[in-house]
Design a protein around this motif. Structure first.
Motif, short mmCIF file in Angstrom:
data_model
loop_
_atom_site.label_atom_id
_atom_site.label_comp_id
_atom_site.label_asym_id
_atom_site.label_seq_id
_atom_site.Cartn_x
_atom_site.Cartn_y
_atom_site.Cartn_z
N ASN A 116 50.13 65.63 53.76
CA ASN A 116 49.47 64.97 55.60
C ASN A 116 48.26 65.65 55.87
OD1 ASN A 116 49.30 64.24 58.36
ND2 ASN A 116 50.14 62.33 57.68
N ALA A 117 46.87 65.31 56.16
CA ALA A 117 46.03 65.27 56.90
C ALA A 117 45.79 65.75 58.52
CB ALA A 117 44.31 65.70 55.97
N PRO A 151 33.55 60.03 30.79
CA PRO A 151 33.05 58.60 31.30
C PRO A 151 33.45 59.22 33.02
CG PRO A 151 33.83 58.05 29.00
CD PRO A 151 33.81 60.01 29.60
N VAL A 152 32.94 58.99 34.31
CA VAL A 152 33.62 59.79 35.38
C VAL A 152 33.19 58.10 36.49
CG1 VAL A 152 32.85 61.31 37.46
CG2 VAL A 152 31.99 61.35 35.23
N THR A 153 34.45 58.69 36.72
CA THR A 153 35.09 56.93 37.78
C THR A 153 35.69 57.33 38.81
OG1 THR A 153 35.39 54.56 38.01
CG2 THR A 153 36.89 56.37 37.26
N ALA A 154 35.82 56.15 40.28
CA ALA A 154 36.08 56.78 41.77
C ALA A 154 36.31 55.46 41.83
CB ALA A 154 35.24 57.25 41.96
N VAL A 155 37.72 55.44 43.07
CA VAL A 155 37.98 54.11 43.02
C VAL A 155 38.01 54.23 44.82
CG1 VAL A 155 39.82 53.30 41.14
CG2 VAL A 155 40.09 54.70 43.57
N LYS A 156 37.48 55.24 45.60
CA LYS A 156 37.16 55.34 46.37
C LYS A 156 36.07 54.56 47.54
CE LYS A 156 38.72 60.54 46.27
NZ LYS A 156 38.98 60.46 44.82
N PRO A 157 35.23 54.85 47.30
CA PRO A 157 34.48 53.56 46.85
C PRO A 157 34.91 52.04 47.74
CG PRO A 157 33.55 54.29 45.80
CD PRO A 157 34.39 54.65 45.46
N LEU A 158 36.29 51.83 47.77
CA LEU A 158 36.85 50.52 47.97
C LEU A 158 37.95 50.94 48.75
CD1 LEU A 158 37.76 49.54 44.18
CD2 LEU A 158 35.99 48.35 45.37
N THR A 159 38.80 51.88 49.60
CA THR A 159 39.59 52.68 49.92
C THR A 159 38.59 53.23 51.03
OG1 THR A 159 39.52 54.13 48.85
CG2 THR A 159 40.74 51.65 47.98
N GLY A 160 37.57 54.02 51.20
CA GLY A 160 37.17 55.10 51.59
C GLY A 160 38.17 56.21 51.63
N ARG A 161 37.76 57.75 51.60
CA ARG A 161 38.52 58.65 51.94
C ARG A 161 39.79 58.71 52.44
NH1 ARG A 161 35.29 62.28 48.94
NH2 ARG A 161 36.23 64.01 49.66
N LEU A 162 40.92 58.83 51.62
CA LEU A 162 42.07 58.45 52.16
C LEU A 162 42.56 59.76 52.64
CD1 LEU A 162 43.76 56.14 50.59
CD2 LEU A 162 41.83 55.46 52.37
N TYR A 163 41.50 60.98 52.48
CA TYR A 163 42.41 62.28 53.33
C TYR A 163 43.34 62.68 51.74
CZ TYR A 163 39.37 61.84 56.49
OH TYR A 163 37.87 60.93 57.49
N SER A 164 45.10 62.87 52.57
CA SER A 164 45.84 63.30 51.59
C SER A 164 46.15 62.18 50.93
CB SER A 164 46.47 63.32 52.56
OG SER A 164 47.31 62.82 52.90
N GLY A 165 46.11 61.13 51.24
CA GLY A 165 46.49 60.03 50.11
C GLY A 165 45.53 59.09 48.73
N GLY A 166 44.34 60.05 49.36
CA GLY A 166 43.00 60.28 48.22
C GLY A 166 43.56 60.35 46.53
N GLY A 167 44.20 61.58 46.42
CA GLY A 167 44.47 61.83 45.02
C GLY A 167 45.42 61.58 44.79
N PRO A 168 46.83 61.30 45.56
CA PRO A 168 47.73 60.15 44.84
C PRO A 168 47.83 59.25 44.44
CG PRO A 168 48.74 61.68 46.33
CD PRO A 168 47.08 61.75 46.66
N LEU A 174 52.71 69.47 53.10
CA LEU A 174 51.06 70.83 52.81
C LEU A 174 50.28 70.17 53.10
CD1 LEU A 174 51.58 70.89 49.02
CD2 LEU A 174 52.12 72.58 50.50
N VAL A 175 49.22 70.97 53.62
CA VAL A 175 48.03 69.83 54.32
C VAL A 175 46.67 71.10 53.54
CG1 VAL A 175 46.99 69.82 56.14
CG2 VAL A 175 49.73 69.88 56.77
N GLY A 176 46.05 69.85 53.11
CA GLY A 176 44.57 70.43 52.38
C GLY A 176 43.90 69.40 52.54
N GLU A 177 43.87 68.25 53.47
CA GLU A 177 43.29 67.39 54.17
C GLU A 177 43.08 66.82 52.85
OE1 GLU A 177 38.41 65.55 54.96
OE2 GLU A 177 38.95 66.80 53.22
#
Length: 404
Positions: free
Chosen positions: A106-107, A323-340, A159-162
């Protein structure tokens, strides 16, 4: 012999879709959860966009006794954890409670709950402040509430790691399983879209000022000017591979490698340490760079950060080498939720043999020398993927997932 740790259950509460399969469909079709922040009436914000879990109604998923004592971030985490256990066909009543643990990241803490109680303190006095404020704000509360609700009395951690913290939680959960705990629920969720929490997320100047949701978060794009904050995340069930197969659990993939690093001090002249984290994670998994089939990037959407990540990926894999991809443009950066959430998408990509596109991004500078998945999903054989995450002020984490 090192214990193999696999993922057997997925739970998602994120912008664009509640539930892993629904979110996965959104990722493949480009359905965005970014819009103007609901209820943000305070003037003066430079930006007004965020990724929001707009279809989440807590009363439909949680009992009233929990609603009064939890922040929105905890409510999202509780529901995601319950769905992950259900998806993994885990009957907690058939297991010893000390054989099940919880690791979350949690950040931001319980911002919305806390600021609501602060308003009561300032306007009405201390006797009106909820007794639950004593823990609802706390970074460890998601671990505690998930543990209590499901009777998971084994090892627990917070854990806190942004933005890197979610991958750290999965890495630590693997460590707990390897130490002898048969099952661990791991992941991360954040939410802080009340006026105070939203202002805090804008304070470092890395967020986009674009007003069009379709143009606001463009990682690796020539027009990138920052990211969009978001809320939500994912929780995953992780188990000893042999035990998971014995009980007939669904197996999505293995957490084969993990590493965390911290950047050198600013002004030291030393390079960022994300590349070192990636190499350590690959070494931990026993995987060569040419065996990696795709990268789920950190994808900050900040030009200097995108450039640094592009250089790191190019140095590790060669020009346009993976190949490189990212789903974050659909969600925003979710901080601790982004990696999971990236882990959920990567596991489903391994299952289905398809990479989601990097939505909105269209014009990748040639000098980046990246093979970014654009416009449409890309079908290809996938066995091993690398996930990258960077947290504000120097946190780095990398995870290797592979077909189990």
């Amino acid at each position: 012999m090192t214990t193999a740790v696999v993922f057997t259950g997925l739970g998602v509460t994120a912008p664009g879709g509640l539930g892993a399969e629904r979110f996965w469909k959104s990722a493949l079709t480009g359905r965005s959860g970014i819009a103007e922040v609901a209820g943000l009436d305070t003037p003066g914000f430079g930006s007004r966009l965020a990724g929001q879990v707009s279809d989440f109604v807590p009363e439909e998923h949680l009992p009233g006794r929990l609603l009064v004592q939890t922040d929105r971030s905890t409510q999202l985490a509780l529901v995601a954890a319950a769905w992950a256990l259900e998806d993994g066909r885990v009957d907690t009543s058939q297991m010893a409670d000390y054989d099940m643990g919880v690791v979350t990241s949690n950040a931001l803490g319980g911002f919305d709950f806390t600021h609501r109680e602060f308003r009561k303190l300032w306007s009405q006095g201390p006797k009106y402040v909820s007794v639950y404020e004593s823990f609802a704000w706390f970074y460890a509360v998601n671990t505690g509430q998930v543990s209590i609700r499901h009777g998971l009395r084994g090892p627990g951690a917070a854990l806190v790691g942004e933005q890197a913290g979610g991958l750290d939680a999965l890495g630590h959960a693997r460590r707990v399983v390897r130490r002898g705990t048969p099952l661990v629920v791991g992941g991360g969720v954040d939410s802080a879209l009340d006026p105070w929490g939203y202002a805090a997320q804008l304070s470092h100047g890395l967020t986009s000022l674009e007003t069009d949701p379709a143009r606001a978060y463009l990682p690796f794009d020539r027009a990138a000017d920052g990211y969009v904050p978001g809320e939500g995340g994912a929780m995953l069930v992780m188990e000893d591979a042999e035990r998971a197969r014995r009980r007939g659990a669904p197996v999505y993939g293995e957490l084969a490698g993990y590493a965390a690093t911290f950047d050198p001090a600013p002004g030291s002249g030393l390079p960022p340490a994300l590349g070192h984290a990636a190499r350590l994670a690959l070494a931990d998994a026993g995987v060569r760079p040419d065996e990696v089939d795709a990268v789920f990037a950190d994808a900050a959407g900040v030009p200097e950060l995108d450039r640094a990540e592009a250089e790191m990926i190019r140095d590790l894999f060669g020009p346009r080498g993976v190949p490189v991809t990212a789903v974050k443009p659909l969600t925003g950066r979710l901080y601790s939720g982004g990696g999971p959430l990236d882990a959920v998408c990567a596991l489903l990509a391994l299952r289905d043999g398809v990479l989601p596109p990097t939505a909105q991004t269209a014009d990748v500078p040639d000098e980046y020398q990246l093979d970014v998945v654009l416009e449409q999903p890309r079908e290809l054989a996938l066995r091993t993927v690398l996930l990258l995450a960077r947290g504000h002020r120097g946190f780095n984490a990398a995870v290797v997932l592979r077909v189990a």
